[in-house]
Scaffold this motif. Structure first.
Motif, PDB file in Angstrom:
ATOM      1  N   ARG A 144       0.830  -1.204   0.000  1.00  0.00           N
ATOM      2  CA  ARG A 144       0.000   0.000   0.000  1.00  0.00           C
ATOM      3  C   ARG A 144       0.878   1.274   0.000  1.00  0.00           C
ATOM      4  O   ARG A 144       0.482   2.300  -0.488  1.00  0.00           O
ATOM      5  CB  ARG A 144      -0.914  -0.018   1.231  1.00  0.00           C
TER       6      ARG A 144
ATOM      7  N   SER B 222      -8.947  10.008  -5.966  1.00  0.00           N
ATOM      8  CA  SER B 222      -9.561  10.497  -4.725  1.00  0.00           C
ATOM      9  C   SER B 222     -10.615  11.553  -4.999  1.00  0.00           C
ATOM     10  O   SER B 222     -11.618  11.644  -4.293  1.00  0.00           O
ATOM     11  CB  SER B 222      -8.492  11.078  -3.794  1.00  0.00           C
TER      12      SER B 222
ATOM     13  N   GLU C 172      -6.584  -0.739  -6.977  1.00  0.00           N
ATOM     14  CA  GLU C 172      -7.433   0.138  -6.181  1.00  0.00           C
ATOM     15  C   GLU C 172      -8.216   1.102  -7.081  1.00  0.00           C
ATOM     16  O   GLU C 172      -9.393   1.385  -6.857  1.00  0.00           O
ATOM     17  CB  GLU C 172      -6.548   0.880  -5.170  1.00  0.00           C
TER      18      GLU C 172
ATOM     19  N   LEU D 121     -16.120  -3.930   0.101  1.00  0.00           N
ATOM     20  CA  LEU D 121     -15.277  -3.102  -0.780  1.00  0.00           C
ATOM     21  C   LEU D 121     -16.028  -2.717  -2.056  1.00  0.00           C
ATOM     22  O   LEU D 121     -15.428  -2.271  -3.035  1.00  0.00           O
ATOM     23  CB  LEU D 121     -13.988  -3.853  -1.125  1.00  0.00           C
TER      24      LEU D 121
ATOM     25  N   ASP E   1     -19.035   4.032   0.568  1.00  0.00           N
ATOM     26  CA  ASP E   1     -18.098   4.482   1.602  1.00  0.00           C
ATOM     27  C   ASP E   1     -16.699   3.908   1.403  1.00  0.00           C
ATOM     28  O   ASP E   1     -15.718   4.470   1.883  1.00  0.00           O
ATOM     29  CB  ASP E   1     -18.609   4.084   3.000  1.00  0.00           C
ATOM     30  N   SER E   2     -16.631   2.781   0.707  1.00  0.00           N
ATOM     31  CA  SER E   2     -15.307   2.183   0.499  1.00  0.00           C
ATOM     32  C   SER E   2     -14.578   2.821  -0.683  1.00  0.00           C
ATOM     33  O   SER E   2     -13.431   2.472  -0.961  1.00  0.00           O
ATOM     34  CB  SER E   2     -15.446   0.677   0.256  1.00  0.00           C
TER      35      SER E   2
ATOM     36  N   VAL F 156     -12.773   5.112  -1.284  1.00  0.00           N
ATOM     37  CA  VAL F 156     -11.761   6.051  -0.781  1.00  0.00           C
ATOM     38  C   VAL F 156     -10.420   5.383  -1.025  1.00  0.00           C
ATOM     39  O   VAL F 156     -10.237   4.222  -0.626  1.00  0.00           O
ATOM     40  CB  VAL F 156     -11.951   6.278   0.741  1.00  0.00           C
TER      41      VAL F 156
ATOM     42  N   SER G 135      -8.554   2.168   0.801  1.00  0.00           N
ATOM     43  CA  SER G 135      -9.419   1.349   1.672  1.00  0.00           C
ATOM     44  C   SER G 135      -9.187  -0.140   1.459  1.00  0.00           C
ATOM     45  O   SER G 135      -9.501  -0.960   2.312  1.00  0.00           O
ATOM     46  CB  SER G 135     -10.900   1.592   1.385  1.00  0.00           C
TER      47      SER G 135
END
Ligand code: MSP
Length: 657
Positions: free
Chosen positions: A379, A396, A457, A487, A491-492, A494, A497
């Motif tokens: 990450r 983002s 991601e 996932l 809300d995920s 981001v 996450s």
């Protein structure tokens, strides 16, 4: 408690099978409903069918069935409305049919309420009526003497009728349209105010007596309720207004948005609010008038024969690709030109190339270089590159940009934002050249893992945002990345996450590239086959308009003949050779090209009709003296032939006249 969101499509006329234009609106509504669910709203998504009116009554008569049987077949039957929504993965919470009992009795109550409060009165209707649109017009509203909505002929209409005091609400409606954002896009406001309100809003005829397929006015049963009053009210009856079938009117009304095509904006932004004002009910928050899908510059319509069949497209290219195409290509408020080339091109560019490549390259490299599981620590990165921040920056910012477009019903803009990020991610692959990093795993392994984490991601977050558009494909995308339910949520979405170490597995290619030429040819063949299958059951040769004088006609000698023998003709697959008793005592030989339809042995002994004074003709070296009479028609595109057969009690030689 979660916020409620009530969204509707127009309820469709089941006068013909639905086409891609209808599909467009329902898919758009479905995308919005799924988006709102993703945002955690308590969504009510309503669609249905608008089943009354003269047009349906006429069509049913033509088809020789009752109006209810007629609509049942189109709504519930094979490849009907419900089947189409199932195929297109439409997630409606409710489906209303205006022939449903609860709706019928609620409409009677609604009509009575408006009558009792003085907003409906009895008068005489004189004017013009457009049957296909079920719309009444005054002379001054016609365009070149034709219906201003569809351009078709209108009919004179004069009958005793009930009227709704639409004029009483003109001021309030004008205020609603001009001073609030009730109607969008804004251009439609000017159209409504200038074309309908400013010239003077007249009272609306809301009952008919010239046909019966409608909801009877219960206090005056010779009248049926005007189909638009019946149809518009579906938005409240389907929630339980004035009926016991449902009980969530309080919860969901007023609607958050009615999505409607531009030609029915008038009904939704003028008549509907006036009806609600009369009933003392809150108004919907918004009416959004979307554009039309055009074919060769014109509106698709069954009567013009230029409709595109959504079944064929979905079966050939996939439901998600079709859903995506409709919303990616055409800005929701404007008209757009549909074409098969554009569809294939969009699938190839956006789905096969951009999204498909991002996913397949990223999952393939994760498998190849790390056995499908990125190592711990992926990450973060000890020595980040500038393009890492660029990528994570755009990802983002994406959910907010996407949401702002979605909240203003600009679905094409939301997709545009997602695809800009996907393209940026593909560029990031090239900037990092993972295949070069992989050459020295000891030195570059950690960097490579970080690059792949960033890519996975990005793909996952884009998947979350694309899921309202392509629910099934995004499910597969998440499966390949190893992203479980938590996932896949809003809300995920981001960056960062996603935990490290998920099991990635490159699965099937989600959107295979389509060869343009081959794809177009296959589509054409499928469309031709569907057209053939939809041909009317029977077709006849057109009748000749040129007259034949009586004396000439009388010169034709038609006789009853009996088949003594019938044989195939050698080397011909068309001809049969008949030996006939024509009553003269001498056998008559006739050759007839009917072997495709009859076996010789089944005709022996039959009583037929022949014209016997045609000049003799030689075929395959055999002489034919006359011609047997048959009836010919076409059934499902195939020619059918039936010999004229008479009762065996009629003697050979009898003359026909
Ligand atoms: N029954 C009415 C609606 C009553 S709502 C209270 C009706 N039905 S319809 O079947 O004729 O049309 C339904 C919707 O499909 C309308 O919003 C119409 O604009 C839309 N479309 C029909 N053809 C279309 C295109 N070619 N393109 C986009 N939408 C089109 O109207």
């Amino acid at each position: 408690m979660s916020e409620k969101f009530y969204i509707t499509t127009p309820i469709y006329y089941p006068s013909d099978k639905l086409h891609i234009g209808h599909t467009y609106c329902t898919v758009a509504t479905d995308v919005m409903a799924r988006y709102k669910r993703l945002r955690g709203c308590d969504v009510m998504f309503l669609t249905g069918t608008d089943e009354h009116g003269q047009k349906i009554e006429d069509k049913a008569k033509e088809a020789g069935v009752s109006p209810k049987e007629f609509v049942d077949n189109i709504v519930e039957g094979p490849r009907g409305v419900k089947d189409l929504w199932k195929l297109m993965n439409i997630s409606n919470d409710r489906f209303i049919r205006t022939t449903d009992d609860y709706h019928v009795s609620a409409i009677q109550k609604i009509f009575r309420k408006m009558y009792e409060n003085g907003d409906i009165y009895k008068g005489v209707y004189k004017g013009k009526y457009c049957k296909p649109c079920e719309s009444f017009w005054t002379e001054s509203q016609l365009v070149d003497g034709k219906c201003p909505d569809c351009g078709r002929e209108v009919q004179d209409a004069e009958e005793e009728a009930y009227f709704f005091r639409l004029s009483k609400y003109a001021g309030r409606i004008q205020d609603l349209l001009e001073n609030t954002d009730f109607l969008e896009p804004r251009s439609r406001v000017h159209e409504m105010v200038n074309n309908f309100i400013k010239p003077g809003l007249e009272d609306l005829c809301v009952s008919r007596t010239s046909f019966t397929w409608g909801i009877p006015v219960d206090f005056d049963p010779g009248h049926v309720v005007y189909v638009w009053v019946d149809a518009l009210s579906n938005y409240i009856t389907a929630l339980g207004f004035d009926n016991d079938r449902y009980d969530d009117f309080e919860k969901y009304w007023p609607a958050d948005v009615h999505f409607v095509g531009k030609e029915i904006v008038r009904f939704h932004s003028i008549i509907w609010p006036a009806m609600l004002m009369s009933l003392g009910l809150p108004l919907p928050k918004k009416v959004f008038g979307h554009g039309w899908l055009l074919l060769d510059g014109g509106k698709m319509s069954k009567s013009k024969g230029n409709v595109v069949d959504p079944y064929i497209l979905a079966e050939m290219f996939g439901v998600d690709a079709l859903r995506f195409f409709l919303l990616r290509t055409f800005p929701f408020g404007s008209d757009g030109n549909f074409s098969n080339e554009l569809l294939i091109q969009t699938i190839n560019t956006d789905l096969a190339n951009d999204l498909g490549n991002l996913l397949s390259r990223t999952t393939a490299m994760t498998e190849k270089y790390f056995g499908g599981r990125l190592p711990d620590g992926c990450r973060s990165c000890a020595a980040p590159e500038s393009f890492d921040a660029e990528l994570t920056g755009v990802v983002s910012a994406l959910p907010e940009r996407y949401a702002s477009a979605m909240e203003s019903y600009a679905m094409h803009k939301a997709l545009d934002e997602v695809f800009k990020v996907i393209q940026r991610a593909n560029k990031y692959i090239d900037e990092n050249a993972p295949w070069a990093l992989a050459k020295d795993m000891e030195a570059n392994g950690a960097r490579l893992a970080h690059v792949l984490y960033n890519l996975l991601e990005t793909a996952r977050i884009c998947g979350v945002l694309l899921s309202p558009f392509m629910p099934e494909s995004c499910g597969k995308l998440f499966d390949q990345i190893g992203a479980g339910d938590s996932l896949r949520t809003w809300d995920s979405a981001v960056f960062g996450s996603m935990p490290e170490g998920l099991k990635v597995s490159k699965g099937e290619n989600l959107f295979p590239r389509i060869d343009m030429e081959k794809g177009l040819a296959e589509l054409e063949a499928a469309e031709a086959a569907a057209k053939k299958a939809a041909l009317p059951d029977v077709e006849f040769e057109p009748q000749l308009t040129e007259n034949v004088d009586f004396d000439t006609f009388c010169k034709s000698d038609f006789r009853v003949v009996k088949v003594k023998d019938c044989q195939p003709v050698k080397k011909s697959n068309k001809l049969l050779r008949f030996t006939l008793d024509d009553g003269t005592g001498t056998d008559r030989q006739i050759l007839s090209g009917i072997a495709m339809w009859y076996k010789p042995e089944e005709l022996i002994g039959k009583t037929l009709v022949a014209i016997v004074n045609l000049p003799a003709r030689k075929m395959m070296g055999l002489e034919s003296n006359g011609m047997l009479l048959s009836a010919i028609h076409t059934e499902k595109g195939e020619e059918k032939l039936n010999l004229i057969m008479l009762s065996d009690s009629i003697p050979a030689g009898a003359k026909l006249c």
